[in-house]
Write a protein that holds these residues in place. Structure first.
Motif, short mmCIF file in Angstrom:
data_model
loop_
_atom_site.label_atom_id
_atom_site.label_comp_id
_atom_site.label_asym_id
_atom_site.label_seq_id
_atom_site.Cartn_x
_atom_site.Cartn_y
_atom_site.Cartn_z
N GLU A 395 0.89 -1.26 -0.05
CA GLU A 395 -0.17 -0.09 0.00
C GLU A 395 0.70 1.28 -0.14
O GLU A 395 0.55 2.27 -0.76
CB GLU A 395 -0.94 0.14 1.22
CG GLU A 395 -1.84 1.37 1.52
CD GLU A 395 -2.67 1.25 2.64
OE1 GLU A 395 -3.35 2.30 2.91
OE2 GLU A 395 -2.74 0.15 3.15
N ASN A 396 1.80 1.30 0.84
CA ASN A 396 2.66 2.42 1.01
C ASN A 396 3.68 2.44 -0.29
O ASN A 396 3.99 3.65 -0.80
CB ASN A 396 3.50 2.61 2.46
CG ASN A 396 2.54 2.83 3.57
OD1 ASN A 396 1.69 3.42 3.47
ND2 ASN A 396 2.91 2.00 4.35
N TYR A 397 4.11 1.52 -0.89
CA TYR A 397 4.94 1.54 -1.95
C TYR A 397 4.28 2.09 -3.14
O TYR A 397 4.91 2.92 -3.92
CB TYR A 397 5.54 0.18 -2.26
CG TYR A 397 6.35 0.05 -3.66
CD1 TYR A 397 7.61 0.48 -3.43
CD2 TYR A 397 5.65 -0.45 -4.92
CE1 TYR A 397 8.30 0.26 -4.85
CE2 TYR A 397 6.61 -0.47 -5.88
CZ TYR A 397 7.75 0.13 -5.81
OH TYR A 397 8.54 -0.18 -7.24
N ALA A 398 2.96 2.10 -3.23
CA ALA A 398 2.08 2.50 -4.40
C ALA A 398 2.13 4.00 -4.36
O ALA A 398 1.76 4.52 -5.46
CB ALA A 398 0.76 1.92 -4.49
N LYS A 399 2.24 4.57 -3.05
CA LYS A 399 2.17 6.03 -2.80
C LYS A 399 3.61 6.82 -3.29
O LYS A 399 3.41 8.05 -3.72
CB LYS A 399 1.84 6.49 -1.53
CG LYS A 399 0.32 5.92 -1.17
CD LYS A 399 0.26 6.13 0.42
CE LYS A 399 -1.06 5.47 0.80
NZ LYS A 399 -1.10 5.76 2.28
N LEU A 400 4.57 6.20 -3.47
CA LEU A 400 6.07 6.46 -3.80
C LEU A 400 6.04 7.34 -5.36
O LEU A 400 5.25 6.86 -6.32
CB LEU A 400 7.02 5.67 -3.58
CG LEU A 400 7.05 5.01 -2.49
CD1 LEU A 400 8.35 4.10 -2.51
CD2 LEU A 400 7.54 6.08 -1.14
N SER A 401 6.78 8.28 -5.48
CA SER A 401 6.85 8.86 -6.71
C SER A 401 7.64 7.91 -7.68
O SER A 401 8.32 7.15 -7.50
CB SER A 401 7.72 9.99 -6.50
OG SER A 401 8.91 9.80 -6.12
N PRO A 402 7.48 8.30 -9.17
CA PRO A 402 8.15 7.14 -10.05
C PRO A 402 9.81 7.46 -9.79
O PRO A 402 10.22 6.32 -10.03
CB PRO A 402 7.72 7.69 -11.38
CG PRO A 402 6.49 8.48 -11.14
CD PRO A 402 6.42 8.85 -9.74
N SER A 403 10.11 8.40 -9.52
CA SER A 403 11.74 8.44 -9.43
C SER A 403 12.23 7.69 -8.32
O SER A 403 13.29 7.12 -8.21
CB SER A 403 11.91 10.11 -9.08
OG SER A 403 13.48 10.22 -8.76
N ILE A 404 11.47 7.56 -7.21
CA ILE A 404 11.74 6.73 -6.00
C ILE A 404 11.46 5.26 -6.43
O ILE A 404 12.59 4.33 -5.90
CB ILE A 404 11.05 7.06 -4.76
CG1 ILE A 404 11.32 8.79 -4.28
CG2 ILE A 404 11.43 6.06 -3.58
CD1 ILE A 404 10.62 9.18 -3.09
#
Length: 788
Positions: A395-404
């Motif tokens: 769930e939290n990984y999905a919120k990360l920006s594409p760069s991260i």
């Protein structure tokens, strides 16, 4: 002051939960406020510019500049190694040091931590196991309780935040299980000839001890940032530890405090250029950048963006990385977790990942090197339910920006998560997996593979595919436990160096996580004749041939001798002026020598023409100047036998009584006299017995068991007329000292002598052995007695 980062500004697609912050006072007109100069004002501009000295960020000059603790670790999840730094290491409460420090109370976990019990007494029937218990506990250091250990006691046994939990004593049952585990099964394959890159993490031990020190992990305390919001007492002069400190009576400015911490980060970034050049000279083309390069950059209150002030410096570093073809990576700390149930930890993880991504992006590397600049992190704790933890991570990984997401990779750990548990998640979310051999030998799926490096090779194709799908060069981690480690917790501790290479591909990028940093890489180069093994040589113990001696003298600033105080009163101002004048004279002399230094600045700290940068295992003390040995004078042995009461002791004790009655302080001699009297009385000697014993000691002539001596016989045989003359000589007279009167006491006569009493002075001249004092001529003022 640059705008503070918000958790959802760049790294999140959805806004993060709101958090409460303390308001930071800002100046009323921040735009018009003139920021302080980027560098401290220079007293002697020409000399200091030639030497390129920045005293404000030099730990040898500024005691507020500390070594970041994570850079001293072999890896972010290992213990701190205090041997490889000459400076002060940041310690204390985590809220003052960690960028992810504000944590709520831990949630209770269903899994209860096993209670530690004291080792049982040795049983003759089981000597081997109990002997191992004693050996393991003897080699396991004890540490004071920390936040992490407290959380472990509250049930967070599977949480890597409980890092210090492994330092407790191992119980007997745990040791039995550890000793009975099957031996590891290792592969006999060696990746030779070597074609890959071997690297180390964060800190170069040789450069850290150079003059001036070169390292990229300077840090400070939040209290120092707040203090430096105030201007210096004399802004026209550079900061001084005692003479020119921030004046807290003057108004504070947040921009000024921010400038202070930014200068520390810029000094760290600038030193990266020399570290990269140093690595290239000795065949090391892989390095992990310190996560603490910019102190508190991801802090929720004191955090800041890097681009407004550090873009130019980081771009220069990136040019060197691109020119040399090196690889750089980062490894956020153990508090950076995306599977935690704590909101503050998740928010802090977002901020920390944004900070690392911004730092790597500002390097402006070529496309392939930019893809290879990854950020390694662990899954974190299990929090009582691994399935729920994995769901929170997704769930939290999905919120990360594409760069991260493009940089993030996962690593198996040595507490909770094995390769078999992480590999499916990495394949599902398209995340590369870093295989850590050391961690794998502690945590692995016993139902599928055995401990060691052989069976894990079956998973190599799947692990490699997680990297090739994103066109990133694969990397692995290798380290070894300390030889004395037995239990899993003890085996987590990294050894200073490693003995072999893992069975990886010949062109692998291999990160060596060892306490001796670049020296562990040198050790592998020498052992296996890897490329670059002939580029370095042993250091000369306690000698550096790549430092300018005058420059080193100026940087180390030896302590000035304090002038002796003159008799009588002297004003403090005069002392300060004298010290200041002496200090200025030494600085001027050193700076004059710096201008004519023989070694160019770019060669300082590079090992000299012979490349003397290798120190043998355990010889890190060779990097320091040799300590001056001071031999202490041995105290003279006290004479044997009981002490006796002497006139000197009696006089000194009387003087002590008089001084005490007047309320005066006793001198050391008076204290010793009282102590001597106490010892005499404790030994059972009365005052009279002690005086008599003193006379006997002076008049002793070697007799045994009270036998008559020739001197006594001569006294007995002396005629009455001679005795009469001796009585005349022994008449009371003014004595030159009281000791002569006390020494004239009779020492005991036989019954035959009782008939004719003999005066004490007669005994002293009766032919007995005389002491040195008795041999001196005595002056008598008595009138001679006339005889008929």
């Amino acid at each position: 002051m640059p705008p503070k980062r918000k958790a959802s500004a760049a790294g999140l697609a959805a806004p993060a939960p709101a958090r409460t912050k303390r308001p930071i006072p800002l100046p009323t007109d921040a735009a018009s406020a003139a920021p302080p100069p980027s560098m401290p004002p220079k007293r002697r501009a020409s000399a200091r510019a030639a030497a390129k000295i920045n005293e404000s960020t030099n730990p040898q000059q500024n005691e507020e500049i500390l070594d970041a603790p994570d850079a001293l670790r072999a890896s972010p999840d290992s213990d701190i190694d205090m041997r490889i730094t000459p400076g002060q290491v940041a310690k204390g409460d985590e809220s003052d040091l960690s960028s992810l420090s504000e944590e709520p109370e831990p949630q209770p976990s269903p899994a209860k931590k096993k209670q530690r019990v004291a080792p049982a007494k040795q049983d003759k029937a089981k000597p081997q196991v109990n002997g191992a218990v004693q050996a393991a506990n003897a080699t396991t250091p004890k540490k004071a309780p920390t936040k992490a250990s407290a959380k472990a006691d509250e049930g967070m046994a599977g949480d890597p935040e409980a890092e210090d939990a492994e330092n407790g004593e191992a119980d007997e049952e745990e040791l039995k299980q550890a000793l009975s585990r099957p031996p590891p099964v290792n592969s006999d394959y060696l990746p030779l000839p070597w074609k890959g890159r071997i690297g180390y993490a964060c800190l170069n031990t040789y450069l850290r001890f150079s003059t001036p020190p070169v390292f990229s992990s300077r840090t400070c305390r939040i209290a120092s940032i707040i203090e430096h919001r105030h201007p210096l007492r004399d802004p026209s002069q550079p900061e001084h530890a005692t003479k020119n400190r921030p004046d807290k009576e003057k108004p504070a400015d947040v921009v000024r405090g921010q400038k202070y911490v930014e200068e520390i980060g810029l000094a760290n970034a600038r030193d990266l250029v020399k570290m990269l050049r140093w690595n290239e000279r000795y065949g090391i083309r892989f390095m992990r950048l310190s996560s603490e390069m910019f102190p508190f950059a991801s802090h929720d209150e004191y955090g800041y963006k890097l681009e407004p002030f550090a873009a130019e410096v980081l771009a220069e570093v990136g040019k060197v990385v691109a020119e040399l073809g090196h690889r750089v990576t980062t490894h956020p700390g153990q508090f950076t977790q995306l599977g935690s149930p704590r909101k503050s930890v998740i928010e802090g993880a977002f901020r920390d990942l944004e900070y690392h991504d911004e730092m790597l992006s500002l390097l402006e590397l070529p496309p392939q090197q930019n893809r290879d600049a990854v950020m390694i992190m662990h899954m974190g704790g299990v929090f009582g339910d691994k399935a729920a933890t994995l769901d929170r991570f997704r769930e939290n990984y999905a919120k990360l920006s594409p760069s991260i997401k493009a940089r993030l990779v996962l690593e198996n750990d040595d507490v909770s998560w094995s390769v078999h548990e992480l590999l499916p998640v990495c394949e599902e979310l398209n995340i590369p997996l870093v295989l850590d051999y050391h961690h794998h030998n502690i945590i692995f799926d016993k139902t599928q593979i055995r401990e060691g490096t052989k069976d894990i090779m079956e998973l190599y194709p799947r692990i490699s595919k997680t990297w090739t799908r994103k066109n990133i060069k694969q990397k692995m981690h290798y380290s070894e436990p300390t030889p004395a480690a037995i239990t899993p917790m003890q085996r987590r501790k990294h050894s200073p160096r490693v003995a072999t290479l893992p069975p990886c591909a010949q062109d692998m990028d291999l990160m060596i996580e060892a306490k001796d940093k670049e020296q562990a890489v040198f050790e592998l180069m020498r052992n296996f004749k890897l490329p670059g093994f002939d580029s370095f040589n042993d250091v000369i113990p306690h000698v550096r041939n790549d430092d300018n001696k005058a420059y080193a003298q100026q940087q180390s600033r030896p302590k000035k001798a304090t002038p002796k105080k003159a008799k009588g009163k002297k004003k403090v101002k005069d002392d300060e002026d004298a010290l200041s004048a002496a200090e200025d004279a030494l600085e001027a002399e050193a700076e004059a020598a710096v201008e004519s230094k023989p070694i160019p600045e770019e060669e300082v700290g590079m090992g000299g023409p012979e490349g003397r940068v290798y120190w043998p295992p355990g010889m890190e003390d060779w990097l320091r100047p040799k300590k001056r040995e001071v031999t202490k004078k041995e105290k003279a042995p006290e004479p044997d036998g009981p002490k006796v009461m002497t006139p000197a002791i009696k006089r000194t004790a009387a003087a002590a009584d008089l001084a005490e009655s007047k309320g005066m302080k006793l001198t050391p001699a008076q204290k010793r006299a009282r102590k001597a009297i106490a010892e005499i009385e404790a030994a059972g000697h009365s005052a009279a017995e002690a005086e008599e014993a003193a006379v006997k000691l002076e008049d002793a002539d070697g007799s045994v068991n009270g036998a008559a001596t020739p001197a006594k016989k001569k006294t007995k045989a002396a005629p009455a007329k001679e005795r009469k003359k001796k009585e005349v000589k022994a008449a009371p007279t003014p004595s030159t000292s009281n000791e002569e009167e006390d020494a004239s006491e009779p020492s005991g006569l036989s019954d035959e002598d009782d008939a004719v009493p003999v005066k004490p002075a007669a005994k002293a001249t009766a032919g007995a052995r005389k002491s040195g004092r008795a041999g001196k001529a005595k002056v008598s003022y008595a009138e001679p007695e006339l005889t008929e």
